[in-house]
Design a protein around this motif. Structure first.
Motif, PDB file in Angstrom:
ATOM      1  N   ARG A 354      21.947   7.419  -0.678  1.00  0.00           N
ATOM      2  CA  ARG A 354      21.181   6.953  -2.085  1.00  0.00           C
ATOM      3  C   ARG A 354      21.899   6.343  -3.066  1.00  0.00           C
ATOM      4  O   ARG A 354      21.468   5.606  -3.938  1.00  0.00           O
ATOM      5  CB  ARG A 354      20.201   8.265  -2.526  1.00  0.00           C
ATOM      6  CG  ARG A 354      21.208   9.158  -3.141  1.00  0.00           C
ATOM      7  CD  ARG A 354      20.091  10.595  -3.327  1.00  0.00           C
ATOM      8  NE  ARG A 354      21.083  11.704  -4.146  1.00  0.00           N
ATOM      9  CZ  ARG A 354      20.840  11.773  -5.422  1.00  0.00           C
ATOM     10  NH1 ARG A 354      19.878  11.050  -6.072  1.00  0.00           N
ATOM     11  NH2 ARG A 354      21.478  12.510  -6.185  1.00  0.00           N
ATOM     12  N   TRP A 355      23.291   6.558  -3.123  1.00  0.00           N
ATOM     13  CA  TRP A 355      23.991   6.118  -4.369  1.00  0.00           C
ATOM     14  C   TRP A 355      24.203   4.736  -4.033  1.00  0.00           C
ATOM     15  O   TRP A 355      24.273   3.952  -5.158  1.00  0.00           O
ATOM     16  CB  TRP A 355      25.188   6.596  -4.620  1.00  0.00           C
ATOM     17  CG  TRP A 355      25.188   8.130  -5.083  1.00  0.00           C
ATOM     18  CD1 TRP A 355      25.138   9.111  -4.526  1.00  0.00           C
ATOM     19  CD2 TRP A 355      25.245   8.412  -6.444  1.00  0.00           C
ATOM     20  NE1 TRP A 355      25.003  10.240  -5.385  1.00  0.00           N
ATOM     21  CE2 TRP A 355      25.139   9.962  -6.565  1.00  0.00           C
ATOM     22  CE3 TRP A 355      25.267   7.746  -7.619  1.00  0.00           C
ATOM     23  CZ2 TRP A 355      24.841  10.477  -7.968  1.00  0.00           C
ATOM     24  CZ3 TRP A 355      24.991   8.277  -8.789  1.00  0.00           C
ATOM     25  CH2 TRP A 355      24.962   9.750  -8.892  1.00  0.00           C
ATOM     26  N   SER A 356      23.665   3.903  -3.131  1.00  0.00           N
ATOM     27  CA  SER A 356      23.789   2.579  -2.961  1.00  0.00           C
ATOM     28  C   SER A 356      22.599   1.880  -3.649  1.00  0.00           C
ATOM     29  O   SER A 356      22.500   0.518  -3.809  1.00  0.00           O
ATOM     30  CB  SER A 356      23.603   2.298  -1.401  1.00  0.00           C
ATOM     31  OG  SER A 356      24.519   2.549  -0.550  1.00  0.00           O
ATOM     32  N   MET A 357      21.707   2.773  -4.270  1.00  0.00           N
ATOM     33  CA  MET A 357      20.488   1.929  -4.978  1.00  0.00           C
ATOM     34  C   MET A 357      20.972   1.616  -6.603  1.00  0.00           C
ATOM     35  O   MET A 357      20.295   1.023  -7.082  1.00  0.00           O
ATOM     36  CB  MET A 357      19.380   2.922  -5.240  1.00  0.00           C
ATOM     37  CG  MET A 357      18.617   3.301  -4.068  1.00  0.00           C
ATOM     38  SD  MET A 357      17.517   1.924  -3.556  1.00  0.00           S
ATOM     39  CE  MET A 357      16.513   1.729  -5.127  1.00  0.00           C
ATOM     40  N   ILE A 358      22.374   1.781  -6.734  1.00  0.00           N
ATOM     41  CA  ILE A 358      22.799   1.481  -8.091  1.00  0.00           C
ATOM     42  C   ILE A 358      22.677   0.001  -8.535  1.00  0.00           C
ATOM     43  O   ILE A 358      22.193  -0.412  -9.430  1.00  0.00           O
ATOM     44  CB  ILE A 358      24.363   1.743  -8.042  1.00  0.00           C
ATOM     45  CG1 ILE A 358      24.426   3.384  -8.177  1.00  0.00           C
ATOM     46  CG2 ILE A 358      24.984   1.246  -9.442  1.00  0.00           C
ATOM     47  CD1 ILE A 358      26.036   3.781  -8.535  1.00  0.00           C
ATOM     48  N   ASP A 359      23.040  -0.886  -7.211  1.00  0.00           N
ATOM     49  CA  ASP A 359      23.037  -2.256  -7.725  1.00  0.00           C
ATOM     50  C   ASP A 359      21.429  -2.801  -7.868  1.00  0.00           C
ATOM     51  O   ASP A 359      21.109  -3.633  -8.729  1.00  0.00           O
ATOM     52  CB  ASP A 359      23.442  -3.218  -6.508  1.00  0.00           C
ATOM     53  CG  ASP A 359      24.246  -3.947  -6.907  1.00  0.00           C
ATOM     54  OD1 ASP A 359      24.595  -4.065  -8.252  1.00  0.00           O
ATOM     55  OD2 ASP A 359      24.916  -4.766  -5.952  1.00  0.00           O
TER      56      ASP A 359
END
Length: 424
Positions: A354-359
């Motif tokens: 889920r940390w790929s949602m940063i962008d």
């Protein structure tokens, strides 16, 4: 002598299918699977009162975060402030309905439903007139929504966005930003207090008891419910306690995981080829891809932020797809590597996905904050939705993968095992 706070004798591990006998548990205890070491039950002291206090405080902080200015933006004598709600309304006003829906679900809908369900359950434990069906629905919502709570990822996205836009203008953190930080911390604390097996035990009582031995449920003609941890007879189709459908192994797990991985790989191509963000400065528009943003931050000497974006948006999605593909291969053609090492890899894919949602959150924040016409404005690029699809598909792929298939291929004697233990 303290009495047990968890009234159940047997549970089945959802990761290795091992049937575990549960000793008496008191506040502060954690019970691990005797076979794989996975934490099955966490019992907290005064848990109902703590969930009530922390949950209500979290909702209060969210209300405060929505009531005042969130961020301030100043460039060439022009000042602009936005509230947390305007982050959503600006996206909808510009016609980015899907991105606006993603932000609304991540910031408002999912957390509010999660917290409201938890608070309702705690209140209902003291009210015998509450319908059991309402309690069951609340527990289901809590379990389903927990992996999709991303307010902590959004907070990191805010910090990354501020670094990105720092060269264009002066940024100020307003009152609501600090309230939002409190909201994030309190929500995460609420999540750590909630244990699904404890909830089902409180709502629906003890599961049906069975005569069990050491070993997997499958070998004893039993089925473990991965939704509540109950142990059922082999011919059961639905769990007697939670009502969820049960299977000895998830049907078509490898096929579903592989299909989702292929879909994420297909969407990953346009996510990196097309621009994820478009910046208008003094009338000229400059598109920026994911890697372009990383290189820009690196040239601006924002090395930590550049590395965060690189890992979150490039390394993690690729690594997760490769890891899940390798785990699917191992289910069919296992190597000599210990199964516990494969399980650790699987847990990592679940943790970091889920940390790929940063962008995505960075683009949404900058779009709502930087809107000053031809002077300087930022808009989402066509790659935003493709990249969001990559993240969702990889998360669903990890959820659809059944780790018990890895243990089925384990040769038994070579696999190390842990003794069941309570961790004080």
């Amino acid at each position: 002598m303290s009495h047990s706070l968890f009234h159940e004798n047997v549970t089945t591990c959802e990761e290795c299918d091992h049937v575990n006998s549960i000793p008496p548990l008191k506040g502060g205890d954690r019970f691990r699977c005797q076979h794989c070491g996975h934490i099955l039950i966490s019992v907290h002291k005064h848990v109902s009162a703590r969930i009530l206090g922390v949950g209500l405080s979290s909702l209060l902080m969210l209300a405060l975060a929505m009531s005042f200015s969130f961020l301030g933006f100043s460039s060439n004598g022009i000042d602009r402030t936005v509230s947390l709600f305007q982050t959503l309304s600006v996206l909808l006003g510009l016609g980015h309905l899907v991105l606006g829906a993603i932000i609304s679900l991540a910031l408002f809908v999912f957390p509010i439903v999660y917290l409201s369900s938890a608070l309702f359950l705690v209140w209902s434990f003291q009210n015998k007139y509450v319908l059991k069906s309402a309690q069951r629905y609340c527990v289901r919502w809590i379990i389903v929504l927990q992996p999709w709570l991303m307010v902590d990822v959004f907070l990191v996205g805010i910090l990354v966005a501020l670094v990105k836009v720092n060269s264009l203008a002066d940024i100020s953190l307003e009152l609501s930003f600090w309230a939002f930080c409190g909201y994030v911390l309190l929500l995460l604390k609420t999540v750590t207090l909630i244990d699904k097996r404890w909830l089902w035990n409180k709502v629906a009582g003890q599961a049906t008891e069975h005569e069990v031995e050491q070993g997997t449920a499958k070998k004893q003609n039993l089925i473990g419910c991965h939704f509540c941890g109950a142990t059922l007879s082999r011919d059961a189709h639905h769990c007697d306690r939670c009502g969820h459908s049960v299977h000895s192994r998830r049907p078509n797990s490898l096929m579903t995981t592989s299909a989702l991985l292929i879909a994420s790989l297909v969407m990953y191509i346009p996510a990196n080829v097309f621009p994820i963000m478009q910046t208008t400065f003094l009338g000229s528009t400059e598109p920026s891809t994911i890697m372009g943003g990383v290189l820009l931050l690196w040239t601006l000497e924002s090395y930590p932020v550049a590395l965060i974006i690189l890992f979150a948006s490039v390394v993690i999605p690729i690594a997760k797809m490769l890891a899940l593909a390798w785990l699917c291969w191992q289910c069919c053609y296992p190597s000599q590597r210990l199964t516990k090492q494969k399980i650790k890899l699987y847990k990592m894919t679940e943790l970091v996905g889920r940390w790929s949602m940063i962008d995505v959150f960075v683009v949404a924040i900058l779009t709502s904050l930087v809107q000053m016409g031809n002077l300087v404005s930022i808009f989402p690029g066509p790659a935003v939705l493709s990249f969001t699809a990559v993240i969702v598909f990889t998360m669903l792929a990890a959820m659809s993968f059944d780790p018990r298939l890895l243990w089925d291929k384990d040769d038994g004697p070579k696999a190390a095992s842990l003794e069941g233990e309570k961790v004080e």
